[in-house]
Design a protein around this motif. Structure first.
Motif, PDB file in Angstrom:
ATOM      1  N   ALA A  74       0.819  -1.222   0.000  1.00 49.78           N
ATOM      2  CA  ALA A  74       0.000   0.000   0.000  1.00 49.78           C
ATOM      3  C   ALA A  74       0.846   1.262   0.000  1.00 49.78           C
ATOM      4  CB  ALA A  74      -0.920  -0.011   1.209  1.00 49.78           C
ATOM      5  N   TYR A  88     -15.044  -5.706  -5.107  1.00 54.57           N
ATOM      6  CA  TYR A  88     -15.685  -6.240  -3.910  1.00 54.57           C
ATOM      7  C   TYR A  88     -17.167  -6.449  -4.221  1.00 54.57           C
ATOM      8  CZ  TYR A  88     -11.397  -4.110  -2.187  1.00 54.57           C
ATOM      9  OH  TYR A  88     -10.079  -3.734  -2.028  1.00 54.57           O
ATOM     10  N   THR A 103      -9.965   3.790   3.576  1.00 53.68           N
ATOM     11  CA  THR A 103      -8.946   3.090   4.362  1.00 53.68           C
ATOM     12  C   THR A 103      -7.820   4.049   4.738  1.00 53.68           C
ATOM     13  OG1 THR A 103      -9.487   1.080   3.169  1.00 53.68           O
ATOM     14  CG2 THR A 103      -7.422   1.072   4.381  1.00 53.68           C
TER      15      THR A 103
ATOM     16  N   LEU B 191      -9.273 -10.625  -3.910  1.00 47.29           N
ATOM     17  CA  LEU B 191      -9.979  -9.581  -3.153  1.00 47.29           C
ATOM     18  C   LEU B 191      -9.100  -9.085  -2.006  1.00 47.29           C
ATOM     19  CD1 LEU B 191     -13.687 -10.759  -2.862  1.00 47.29           C
ATOM     20  CD2 LEU B 191     -12.640  -9.246  -4.527  1.00 47.29           C
ATOM     21  N   ALA B 195      -7.407  -5.482  -1.542  1.00 50.76           N
ATOM     22  CA  ALA B 195      -7.588  -4.753  -0.282  1.00 50.76           C
ATOM     23  C   ALA B 195      -6.243  -4.369   0.324  1.00 50.76           C
ATOM     24  CB  ALA B 195      -8.394  -5.592   0.701  1.00 50.76           C
ATOM     25  N   SER B 196      -5.258  -5.261   0.224  1.00 47.69           N
ATOM     26  CA  SER B 196      -3.959  -4.916   0.808  1.00 47.69           C
ATOM     27  C   SER B 196      -3.306  -3.789  -0.011  1.00 47.69           C
ATOM     28  CB  SER B 196      -3.055  -6.147   0.921  1.00 47.69           C
ATOM     29  OG  SER B 196      -2.591  -6.524  -0.336  1.00 47.69           O
ATOM     30  N   ASP B 198      -5.025  -1.521  -1.342  1.00 44.96           N
ATOM     31  CA  ASP B 198      -5.819  -0.364  -0.893  1.00 44.96           C
ATOM     32  C   ASP B 198      -5.429   0.070   0.525  1.00 44.96           C
ATOM     33  OD1 ASP B 198      -7.330   0.283  -3.089  1.00 44.96           O
ATOM     34  OD2 ASP B 198      -8.997  -1.033  -2.587  1.00 44.96           O
ATOM     35  N   GLY B 199      -4.486  -0.654   1.125  1.00 45.13           N
ATOM     36  CA  GLY B 199      -3.987  -0.266   2.439  1.00 45.13           C
ATOM     37  C   GLY B 199      -4.742  -0.865   3.615  1.00 45.13           C
ATOM     38  N   ALA B 200      -5.640  -1.838   3.351  1.00 51.28           N
ATOM     39  CA  ALA B 200      -6.411  -2.433   4.443  1.00 51.28           C
ATOM     40  C   ALA B 200      -5.575  -3.463   5.197  1.00 51.28           C
ATOM     41  CB  ALA B 200      -7.675  -3.086   3.883  1.00 51.28           C
ATOM     42  N   ARG B 204      -9.241  -4.781   9.139  1.00 50.81           N
ATOM     43  CA  ARG B 204     -10.162  -4.157   8.168  1.00 50.81           C
ATOM     44  C   ARG B 204     -10.525  -5.151   7.058  1.00 50.81           C
ATOM     45  NH1 ARG B 204     -12.409   0.646   6.781  1.00 50.81           N
ATOM     46  NH2 ARG B 204     -12.423   1.256   4.587  1.00 50.81           N
ATOM     47  N   ARG B 208     -14.314  -5.927   6.470  1.00 55.83           N
ATOM     48  CA  ARG B 208     -14.910  -5.394   5.239  1.00 55.83           C
ATOM     49  C   ARG B 208     -14.935  -6.390   4.077  1.00 55.83           C
ATOM     50  NH1 ARG B 208     -15.502   0.100   4.863  1.00 55.83           N
ATOM     51  NH2 ARG B 208     -16.853  -0.549   3.151  1.00 55.83           N
ATOM     52  N   ILE B 209     -14.095  -7.447   4.170  1.00 59.19           N
ATOM     53  CA  ILE B 209     -14.070  -8.435   3.072  1.00 59.19           C
ATOM     54  C   ILE B 209     -14.590  -9.793   3.569  1.00 59.19           C
ATOM     55  CG2 ILE B 209     -12.681  -9.571   1.286  1.00 59.19           C
ATOM     56  CD1 ILE B 209     -12.536  -6.556   0.987  1.00 59.19           C
ATOM     57  N   PRO B 212     -18.465  -9.841   5.183  1.00 54.70           N
ATOM     58  CA  PRO B 212     -19.530  -9.714   4.163  1.00 54.70           C
ATOM     59  C   PRO B 212     -19.537 -10.873   3.165  1.00 54.70           C
ATOM     60  CG  PRO B 212     -18.300  -7.663   4.356  1.00 54.70           C
ATOM     61  CD  PRO B 212     -17.573  -8.666   5.175  1.00 54.70           C
TER      62      PRO B 212
END
Lengths: 331, 300
Positions: A74, A88, A103, B191, B195-196, B198-200, B204, B208-209, B212
């Motif tokens: 990131a 998602y 985020t 996914l 997300a990683s 995206d900095g999650a 998180r 968020r993943i 859900p």
């Protein structure tokens, strides 16, 4: 503004199995670089190493002069568009676009403005409230690109982003990505196994085979002066013809032959004729049963089973030695 | 003519299919549908096993809902049990499944170990073992003694007795865990990679993943485990010695129903109790399905 990428003696191994060894490559700021090669050549692995999704086993990854091997994904200033889109599924388009910014705890007005900007660029404004499952393949691809754009990354990475689209959409998206590069001016690295994509989009093509770079250069440089038989056969469609030439090999592109003038290559037997309208592709066999393809202008009336006298343009002939390496120059 | 028709019929796939279905169909009609319909009839009678049933109309239901203190006590205990045990069991199952999904070595061994209590849990033997563990001089108190804690008899104290049954239920988290594990493995790895990028971080990503994405599995487990909890009988029967004590603190609804049916032979009354339980479970299930559209995410 744009960012350079350097791979210095980079290596990747899974346990005892080495997939990339001592790879060196420089990508200039703002360049659109395409990694191309057959399945399993290591191009996606290389991209994932740059992204930070795969650890680097050896050597250095340098982005804008800074060693990035141990920097989390990131924080590398990159965004990636996946082959599967990786949207998602439980979030709508707007939430997909905003996820990375949320985020990063960006202010809400900045998030809204960036999402709107990306939606405008990609013309997905009417789709913002839809879930990914309500989108077509092309729309999903736009959203995936939008998710990369909103992060305003220094480098865009694309991992075979068009391979799940039908032929028509692929051509359209190819043009859009090229336009996006022109408008944003970012450094972009694009992985594909489709040499047409590579030829049409790239500033620089990197041809890979079995984890080794076979040749790096501008598309026409690779087309006109392929360094070896592998690159000669991989770049160009239909692919280059190869005929035995003493101890080496003679390479002639299908478009560099004629039925009337040039250096005679002998008579060839016509096996299949494909009339494309603007061009005619003739699949024939040369002496000794070697397959040979001719790409002729216009609509030709050629009967299957007949013999054709074939001539080559000597200025466009390519010669390779016994090891498959290029001899001298052509074109 | 008729003979050839018969021969064709006997040789057809449909007859073979119904032939294979027949044992199940017999069981379904004679052991499920039949007794259910009979119990529905008996719920409106005063049947006591000894005399023939007399029609009493809504009398059983009226008494249950207006004048039966034990019914209210058993409802309270059962709802407490469901509300405490189901979320705790599902949470534990999910936590262990997420841990096992991290590519741990020897996964199949751990999976088997954690699943084992689910196989044994509803048995009489385990309920007896539980009684030994939580009795005044049981293993739990023996373990607490070196720390200077003199524990009560957990199963004899109405403040704690229900918690021992909740603990027994939560201990049997293996079955939902296996289903969670299967659900977690269906989540595409890219996914998490997206997300990683995206900095999650891990938390998180989980919130968020993971959560859900497995809401269909959570929904399935919630329904199954809740129905199971409403129907729970053996642990309360064995641990309380069939009384539901102390002071009705472990009087599960099914135990009360059993007492009415086989303790007092009030079969008509017990049938009415059984139908009320069925209605409660049906209402819960219907509400769950209605709510699912707001929180369960189905891909494609």
């Amino acid at each position: 503004m744009a960012t350079s990428v350097a791979l210095n003696s980079v290596a990747k191994a899974y346990g005892a199995v080495s997939v990339i060894e001592n790879l060196n490559l420089n990508i200039e700021p703002g360049e659109f670089t395409v990694f191309v090669g057959p399945s399993g050549c290591g191009k996606s692995t290389l991209l994932r190493m740059i992204a930070g999704l795969e650890p680097i086993s050896g050597g250095d990854l340098v982005i804008d002069g800074q060693r990035m091997n141990d920097v989390p994904a990131a924080q590398r200033g990159i965004a990636m568009v996946f082959q599967s889109y990786a949207l998602y599924p439980h979030m709508n388009v707007q939430q997909n676009l905003a996820f990375g910014l949320e985020t990063a705890r960006m202010p809400k007005d900045v998030i809204a403005q960036r999402v709107q900007h990306a939606a405008d660029i990609l013309k997905i404004e009417p789709l913002l409230k839809r879930k990914p499952k309500q989108l077509s393949g092309g729309q999903r691809q736009r959203v995936a690109i939008g998710r990369a754009i909103v992060r305003e990354p220094k480098i865009f990475l694309f991992d075979e982003p068009l391979s799940n689209l039908d032929a028509e959409l692929r051509v359209a998206m190819r043009v859009e990505i090229a336009k996006l590069h022109r408008d944003l001016g970012n450094t972009m690295i694009y992985v594909t196994h489709d040499q047409v994509e590579a030829m049409t989009m790239a500033d620089k093509i990197v041809v890979l085979r079995a984890g080794v770079i076979e040749q790096v250069g501008a598309p026409l440089e690779l087309y006109n002066r392929p360094r070896n038989l592998f690159v000669a056969g991989f770049i160009g469609s239909p692919k280059m013809n190869f005929l035995p030439d003493g101890n080496g090999t003679l390479g002639i592109r299908p478009e560099h032959v004629s039925l009337s003038s040039g250096v005679p290559l002998g008579d060839m037997r016509v096996e299949v004729v494909e009339n494309l309208g603007g061009q005619t592709v003739v699949h024939a066999t040369a002496a000794g049963g070697t397959p040979f393809t001719l790409l002729l202008d216009g609509q030709q009336r050629i009967d299957v089973g007949t013999s054709l006298p074939v001539f080559m343009d000597p200025d466009h002939a390519h010669r390779f030695d016994a090891k498959g390496e290029r001899i001298g120059g052509a074109a | 003519m008729i003979q050839s028709h018969l021969r064709r019929l006997v040789g057809s796939h449909a007859v073979a299919g119904y032939g294979f279905l027949l044992p199940w169909l017999i069981g379904f009609f004679f052991l499920a549908v039949g007794p259910s319909l009979i119990s529905l009839y008996l719920a409106f009678t005063d049947f006591d096993l000894l005399t023939s049933p007399e029609w009493v109309g809504m009398a059983n239901f009226e008494r249950i809902l207006t004048a039966d203190a034990k019914f209210m006590a058993s409802m309270r205990v059962t709802f407490m049990f469901v509300i405490l045990s189901v979320p705790l069991k599902l949470a534990l199952a999910l936590i262990v499944a997420v841990a096992l999904n991290k590519g741990l070595g020897g996964l199949s061994i751990y999976r088997a170990i954690f699943y084992l209590p689910s196989l044994l849990g509803a048995s009489v033997a385990i309920a007896i073992l539980w009684r030994q563990l939580f009795s005044g001089d049981g293993l739990v108190n023996m373990a607490l003694e070196p720390f200077g804690i003199i524990g009560p008899s957990w199963i004899s104290n109405p403040n704690y007795s229900l918690w021992t049954l909740v603990a027994l239920s939560v201990w049997q988290f293996g079955a939902p865990m296996i289903i969670f594990l299967a659900g977690l493995r269906q989540i595409p790895a890219d996914l998490y990679e997206a997300a990683s990028l995206d900095g999650a971080g891990p938390w998180r990503q989980f919130r968020r993943i993971t959560v859900p994405m497995i809401t269909p599995v959570i929904f399935f487990n919630l329904i199954i485990q809740t129905i199971d909890a409403f129907k729970s009988f053996t642990p309360s029967f064995v641990i309380s010695g069939g009384t539901g004590g102390p002071i009705n603190s472990t009087l599960f609804y099914t135990l009360y129903l059993y007492q009415e049916a086989f303790g007092f032979f009030r079969m008509g009354y017990a049938s009415a109790l059984a139908w009320i339980l069925l209605i409660i479970i049906a209402v819960f299930t219907a509400l769950s399905f209605l709510s699912s559209r707001y929180w369960v995410h189905y891909d494609e």
